[in-house]
Design a protein around this motif. Structure first.
Motif, PDB file in Angstrom:
ATOM      1  N   SER A 266      91.587  45.872 -43.291  1.00  0.00           N
ATOM      2  CA  SER A 266      92.000  45.349 -41.980  1.00  0.00           C
ATOM      3  C   SER A 266      90.922  45.564 -40.922  1.00  0.00           C
ATOM      4  O   SER A 266      91.219  45.874 -39.765  1.00  0.00           O
ATOM      5  N   SER A 267      89.679  45.443 -41.348  1.00  0.00           N
ATOM      6  CA  SER A 267      88.560  45.471 -40.405  1.00  0.00           C
ATOM      7  C   SER A 267      87.843  44.135 -40.544  1.00  0.00           C
ATOM      8  O   SER A 267      88.332  43.228 -41.213  1.00  0.00           O
ATOM      9  N   THR A 268      86.675  44.017 -39.923  1.00  0.00           N
ATOM     10  CA  THR A 268      85.929  42.770 -40.062  1.00  0.00           C
ATOM     11  C   THR A 268      84.962  42.832 -41.245  1.00  0.00           C
ATOM     12  O   THR A 268      84.257  41.872 -41.515  1.00  0.00           O
ATOM     13  N   ALA A 269      84.916  43.982 -41.931  1.00  0.00           N
ATOM     14  CA  ALA A 269      83.946  44.166 -43.020  1.00  0.00           C
ATOM     15  C   ALA A 269      84.470  43.632 -44.345  1.00  0.00           C
ATOM     16  O   ALA A 269      85.673  43.392 -44.497  1.00  0.00           O
ATOM     17  N   GLY A 270      83.558  43.445 -45.297  1.00  0.00           N
ATOM     18  CA  GLY A 270      83.934  42.981 -46.627  1.00  0.00           C
ATOM     19  C   GLY A 270      83.808  44.102 -47.641  1.00  0.00           C
ATOM     20  O   GLY A 270      83.838  45.283 -47.290  1.00  0.00           O
ATOM     21  N   GLY A 271      83.654  43.728 -48.918  1.00  0.00           N
ATOM     22  CA  GLY A 271      83.488  44.715 -49.979  1.00  0.00           C
ATOM     23  C   GLY A 271      84.825  45.189 -50.535  1.00  0.00           C
ATOM     24  O   GLY A 271      85.885  44.697 -50.158  1.00  0.00           O
ATOM     25  N   VAL A 272      84.740  46.156 -51.452  1.00  0.00           N
ATOM     26  CA  VAL A 272      85.954  46.655 -52.108  1.00  0.00           C
ATOM     27  C   VAL A 272      86.880  47.313 -51.084  1.00  0.00           C
ATOM     28  O   VAL A 272      88.095  47.220 -51.184  1.00  0.00           O
ATOM     29  N   LYS A 273      86.350  47.976 -50.112  1.00  0.00           N
ATOM     30  CA  LYS A 273      87.048  48.643 -49.002  1.00  0.00           C
ATOM     31  C   LYS A 273      87.407  50.102 -49.363  1.00  0.00           C
ATOM     32  O   LYS A 273      87.793  50.415 -50.479  1.00  0.00           O
ATOM     33  N   ALA A 274      87.291  50.936 -48.317  1.00  0.00           N
ATOM     34  CA  ALA A 274      87.426  52.387 -48.484  1.00  0.00           C
ATOM     35  C   ALA A 274      88.802  52.790 -49.010  1.00  0.00           C
ATOM     36  O   ALA A 274      88.909  53.702 -49.832  1.00  0.00           O
ATOM     37  N   LEU A 275      89.860  52.133 -48.557  1.00  0.00           N
ATOM     38  CA  LEU A 275      91.212  52.524 -48.969  1.00  0.00           C
ATOM     39  C   LEU A 275      91.378  52.345 -50.473  1.00  0.00           C
ATOM     40  O   LEU A 275      91.930  53.212 -51.156  1.00  0.00           O
ATOM     41  N   ARG A 276      90.877  51.211 -50.975  1.00  0.00           N
ATOM     42  CA  ARG A 276      91.012  50.967 -52.423  1.00  0.00           C
ATOM     43  C   ARG A 276      90.198  52.001 -53.217  1.00  0.00           C
ATOM     44  O   ARG A 276      90.651  52.478 -54.255  1.00  0.00           O
ATOM     45  N   ILE A 277      88.993  52.296 -52.712  1.00  0.00           N
ATOM     46  CA  ILE A 277      88.152  53.286 -53.409  1.00  0.00           C
ATOM     47  C   ILE A 277      88.878  54.630 -53.425  1.00  0.00           C
ATOM     48  O   ILE A 277      88.979  55.285 -54.476  1.00  0.00           O
ATOM     49  N   GLY A 278      89.385  55.032 -52.266  1.00  0.00           N
ATOM     50  CA  GLY A 278      90.061  56.325 -52.153  1.00  0.00           C
ATOM     51  C   GLY A 278      91.276  56.414 -53.069  1.00  0.00           C
ATOM     52  O   GLY A 278      91.459  57.406 -53.776  1.00  0.00           O
TER      53      GLY A 278
END
Lengths: 498, 172
Positions: free
Chosen positions: A359-371
């Motif tokens: 829910s930010s403007t960034a892409g990628g796998v995202k920190a929540l999923r990694i965590g």
């Protein structure tokens, strides 16, 4: 059994699509005003054409409204969003294609898709002589994309089925119970950051760099939009390296980091809510930034490109933050970045692949999923190693304690694996065209994670098939797969449904 | 015009291309070089020095609207010269509708210079104007595109308002 969509389904999709195109037409007024103010009449005419096409399509779609007042269901939202992110770049590419700075229509569409998905890869030629108003349009596309173009529409239209539209665009946190209020809050955060960011960059431009104030404002406006929305387009061909200013880079780095934080976290910070550092997402993002920064700096130090600490920290920190937040600004040239090699290159590639917060403007796998993936794996290992009667708490903290259900763990792992597959797909095509493994993977991750850093593969001369694959990567990576799968399912049901 | 372009190309041939500096920066590091190109974007006057971007790409020799068409991306390098070497008579830097001044800069190529926080640039000692800035005649605005756009926008507004009219009968 697949159900064949009715004509009303198509009409409902068309109406939502049209309303979003109306927002695009409205957004076109900003660069149009810029063009008129500067007397850039040719770009002004091209922008009017684009506004007209978007407006006419919006009008036709509204005319075609369904005859029954049916409520949209989940599938509509997903399909609308996946179509929006294909159609808006096509309309948005009109002033780009007519500017004379693109080799062909695919190049213009590539840049429009890159802008809207906040990637920042570019195939534009002679950017340094591009009209300021066309440049503002490129950056406006990034701002619209970063904010979530559907979110923009939700501010203006109280669409029924707003929740499905909102979540289909890759946002899974509602800050307020109403989607409309959440959308307005997100725009409020952006406007506040905009006022502060544009002011800071403009003042730096005038005071530290000696620009004329009007030019400083132009640079501040465009760079803010690309930084806060983690886009990475730049008004000059040498990106942020153009400014030769550590203070300017510091302001940009703060804006990039602000853009990579989830809007939920922005709200919590505004509310001065306690315990934010306990959030799994905050901890994961802080950890991955620290680790990849350490790896990158170590690689640069070992590689001997920067012999003194100050240049090493300045270049390494800025490039790593640019990569991890998915922005894609560069303070070093593409050939220089390609020379980083080894550990530094690996650190940058991993940082790009991980991306910012959900829910930010960034892409990628995202920190929540990694965590959550790491937590789930660790819990499974603990369960395997402890006696069978031992109860292990499967919970995580994210604005409160939640149970890590197997379904949730499974879905985050699935999406994470889909990202890995997407990264490998682009790398494989790059390899097939004779590019090296490291550069193919770097460029593929850069496209799929909406980053925009390049070591030279993306250029006006790149192979068309690779270009189309990257357009696909940017599109599916930005929408985080599900909406695109829904569109594929919808297309299949049109053909095979009963 | 052809003579001007020919003399400009001759001057540029004697200089080191920026692409060479980019390709082998370690070989050129701390070497005195001559670069020739178009000043682009902005002049950044900072105390006793002036920074600018110098492009030596195809568009410096022949601006896009006057040349054979697109010839790739821009190539250039940052340059820093003493303020005394800069003159307002050069004209404004190159942008949309203007070819910036073409200058010949003699200076030292510095790659990741530790004294300058890792900047890669040319620390110029001398700058000579080769050709002053001049306007570029961009293609004229297309009246057809503007009118077509306006008509479509008006049509869109009309259709939108017509489409928004209440259509459903309320059940009592």
């Amino acid at each position: 059994m697949l159900l064949k969509p009715t004509l009303d389904d198509a009409r409902r999709i068309a109406v939502d699509l049209g309303r979003i195109l109306a927002v695009v037409a409205g957004a076109g007024l900003i660069p149009l005003a810029w063009a008129i103010a500067l007397g850039e009449w040719k770009p002004a005419a091209d922008l009017i054409l684009m506004i007209g096409v978007a407006g006419a399509l919006a009008g036709i779609a509204e005319m075609w409204r369904p005859k029954t007042n049916t409520q949209p269901v989940w599938g509509h939202g997903l399909i609308v969003v996946s179509l929006v992110w294909l159609v808006v770049p096509a309309v948005g590419a009109i002033p780009l294609a007519l500017s004379g700075h693109y080799g062909d229509l695919i190049d213009a569409y590539f840049d429009a898709m890159s802008g809207l998905t906040t990637t920042g890869l570019a195939t534009i030629q002679d950017l340094d002589h591009l009209a300021a108003s066309t440049n503002v349009w490129r950056h406006s596309l990034q701002f619209l994309g970063g904010q979530g173009i559907v979110l923009a529409a939700l501010v203006f239209f109280s669409a029924s089925g707003a929740l499905s539209l909102y979540e289909a665009e890759g946002r899974d946190q509602r800050i307020f119970p109403s989607v409309g209020s959440t959308a307005r809050f997100i725009w409020l955060v952006s406007v506040v950051h905009g006022i502060l960011g544009i002011s800071a960059l403009t003042i730096d431009g005038v005071v530290a760099q000696g620009f004329e104030w009007s030019r400083a404002l132009f640079h501040g406006f465009t760079i803010f939009m690309a930084a806060f929305d983690t886009g990475g387009f730049s008004p000059q061909s040498t990106s942020v390296g153009y400014y030769h200013s550590a203070s300017f880079e510091a302001v940009v780095a703060v804006l990039m980091l602000a853009g990579a934080l989830s809007f939920g976290l922005h709200h919590a910070i505004w509310q001065r809510r306690a315990g934010l550092l306990r959030n799994i997402e905050v901890r994961t993002f802080a950890t991955t930034v620290t680790v990849t920064l350490f790896v990158t700096l170590t690689g640069l130090a070992v590689g001997g490109l920067y012999t003194e600490t100050s240049p090493l920290l300045r270049r390494g920190f800025f490039q790593l933050i640019s990569a991890h937040t998915g922005t894609g600004f560069a303070t070093v040239s593409s050939p220089e970045l390609a020379r980083w090699g080894g550990l530094a290159f690996a650190g940058m590639t991993v940082a790009m692949a991980l991306g910012g917060m959900s829910s930010s403007t960034a892409g990628g796998v995202k920190a929540l999923r990694i965590g959550l993936t790491v937590k789930s794996v660790l819990m499974t290992v603990r369960e395997a190693l402890t006696p069978s009667r031992t109860v292990i708490s499967r919970t995580y903290f994210q604005y409160g304690r939640h149970r890590l259900e197997p379904d949730l763990a499974g879905s985050v792992m699935t999406v994470s694996l889909l990202y890995v597959a997407l990264y490998l797909l682009g790398a494989a095509v790059g390899l097939a065209y004779g590019y090296g493994l490291a550069e193919s993977l770097f460029e593929s991750v850069s496209a799929a994670a909406a980053v925009g850093l390049s070591v030279g593969v993306v250029s006006p001369d790149m192979p068309v098939v690779l270009q189309l694959i990257m357009i696909f990567q940017m599109w599916i990576g930005r929408l985080e797969f599900i909406a695109v799968f829904a569109l594929l399912g919808f297309s299949l049901s049109v053909v095979k449904g009963r | 015009m052809i003579r001007a372009i020919a003399s400009l190309v001759l001057v540029m041939v004697t200089a080191v291309p920026v692409s060479d500096l980019d390709a082998e920066p370690d070989m050129w590091d701390s070497q005195e070089v001559i670069v020739v190109g178009e000043i682009i974007g902005d002049f950044s006057a900072r105390g006793e020095v002036v920074w600018f971007q110098l492009n030596d790409d195809a568009y410096a020799a022949t601006p896009l609207p006057e040349g054979p068409g697109l010839q790739g991306t821009n190539t250039g390098i940052g340059v820093r010269i003493p303020r005394s070497e800069w003159s307002e008579t050069w004209g404004e830097p190159g942008r949309y509708g203007r070819r910036g001044p073409i200058v010949e800069v003699t200076g030292t190529f510095l790659h990741n210079s530790p004294a300058d926080q890792g900047e890669t640039f040319i620390d110029g000692s001398q700058a000579r104007l080769v050709e002053a800035a001049r306007p570029i005649a961009n293609p004229p605005a297309s009246a057809f595109r503007a009118i077509a756009g306006l008509v479509m926008a008006l049509l869109g507004i009309g259709l939108y308002n017509y489409g928004r009219r209440p259509r459903y009968r309320r059940r009592v």
